[in-house]
Design a protein around this motif. Structure first.
Motif: not given
Ligand code: ADP
Length: 366
Positions: A26, A45, A143
């Motif tokens: 997001t 991230k 999640n």
């Molecule tokens: P959102 O904000 O849509 O809930 P996130 O920002 O948490 O999603 O993560 C987006 C995508 O990045 C996840 O769907 C996954 O593919 C990847 N991702 C996020 N965190 C991790 C992690 N700790 N390890 C591996 N992949 C991750």
């Protein structure tokens, strides 16, 4: 002083390398990377700046705030936060997959002990959050991340917040609709940890059915689906029901036996499920009580995480969600504009709704 801080920040940044992009969230782009000293895989991230009027989305601030405070085996670990070139980077432990992917991947067979194990790990992580006064407010299978050792980690704290004695006013516009409890669908503004427990019940049902239990297209549709599956709530069991701000009277549906939906479930599993999916939030079981329930302490026992089903990397079960696996849930999230519109009364100036559109994601877990 500022120079010292900048130097420290730069040296923290050098501890991690960013490799390939693995996801789009997001408010962030997610990369796979490594810890330089040990070579262990991590996820970075990178928070998107500039698209929000105050610079950084409230989701990102919440995630950093809560993950810095919460340290538990079943909560995703925030290893570090650093800035580079006007970006903020969150370093997270790396996860291989998530529970939504496992549920939708019909090549994986779930045994009753497997379901028990995922439920137990979810509840342990959640019990820790609740014990520390934190509501998650967005529990759903995608999640709940899974490491390569099979350990489940509660993730995505972008909608989390502190809660107190239940009198605090909060927005009801939280939790993805399919996992949203009836009191929020009826607009309750004072609520508690029981909202997360309802989501846990929906996840439990989905683990048993391999499809979402209540998949409504709107708040009203969600309530209708709930009533048709479980029968209408009565005032005898939920006396304050009709005083809720957005209460609507729907056609009465008589109670239905639970085993109609869950014919293969054990009596213990049904009792547990009823505890999570009690209409009256005050009658819902707490995470702590649930963990003591006989369901977790009778045979078949929870499977050890290392023995849980996982797609094996490099054997053709790609972690990139194929459209047919990624259909309903993701579309639902895209449609569910309210999912990220949650603005608590005391948060309103943050304009959380602005620009926090959910984007379609490719899930590429190495
Ligand atoms: P959102 O904000 O849509 O809930 P996130 O920002 O948490 O999603 O993560 C987006 C995508 O990045 C996840 O769907 C996954 O593919 C990847 N991702 C996020 N965190 C991790 C992690 N700790 N390890 C591996 N992949 C991750």
């Amino acid at each position: 002083m500022a120079d010292v801080a900048l130097e420290k920040n730069a040296s923290v940044g050098k501890m991690w390398t960013k490799e390939k992009k693995i996801g789009e969230g997001t408010y962030a782009t997610v990369f796979e990377g490594r810890e330089v000293a040990t070579g262990r895989k991590i996820a970075i991230k990178k928070i998107k700046l500039g698209q929000f009027k105050d610079g950084i989305s409230l989701d990102a601030i919440r995630e950093i705030k809560f993950l810095r405070e919460l340290r538990h085996e079943n909560v995703i670990e925030l290893l570090s936060v650093y800035s580079a070139k006007a970006n903020i980077n969150l370093v997270l432990e790396f996860c291989q997959t998530d529970l939504e992917y496992l549920i939708k991947n019909k090549t994986l067979l779930f045994l009753p002990g497997d379901v028990k194990s995922w439920m137990q790990m979810t509840l342990r992580g959640l019990e820790f959050c609740h014990r520390n006064g934190v509501l998650h407010r967005d529990l759903k299978p995608n999640n709940l991340f899974i490491t390569s050792e099979g350990v489940l980690k509660v993730a995505d704290f972008g909608l989390a917040r502190e809660f107190g004695d239940g009198s605090m006013k909060m927005t009801p516009e939280v939790i993805t609709t399919w996992y949203r409890p009836p009191e929020l669908l009826f607009g309750a503004r004072a609520y508690s940890s029981s909202v997360d427990i309802w989501s846990v019940g929906c996840i439990f049902a989905e683990l048993m059915l391999r499809v979402p239990f209540f998949a409504g297209a709107s708040n009203l549709d969600q309530l209708k689906i709930m009533y048709s599956a479980m029968g209408s709530p009565t005032e005898a069991e939920w006396p304050n029901l009709k005083t809720l701000p957005d209460y609507v009277q729907l056609d009465f549906v008589p109670r239905k036996p639970w085993h109609l939906h869950f014919s293969a479930a054990s009596p213990d599993a049904i009792t547990m499920l009823k505890g999570f999916l009690a209409y009256n939030p005050n009658k819902r079981v707490s995470a702590k009580e649930a963990l003591l329930n006989p369901y977790f302490h009778t045979s078949p026992y929870p499977t050890h995480p290392s023995k849980l089903p996982l797609p094996t990397p490099g054997t053709g079960v790609a972690r990139i969600l194929a459209p047919e696996l990624n259909g309903q849930g993701q579309k639902h999230v895209l449609k569910d504009k309210k999912r990220k519109k949650g603005v608590d009364e005391d948060d309103e100036e943050d304009g959380e709704g602005s620009g926090t559109k959910k984007v379609a994601r490719k899930l590429t877990f190495g």
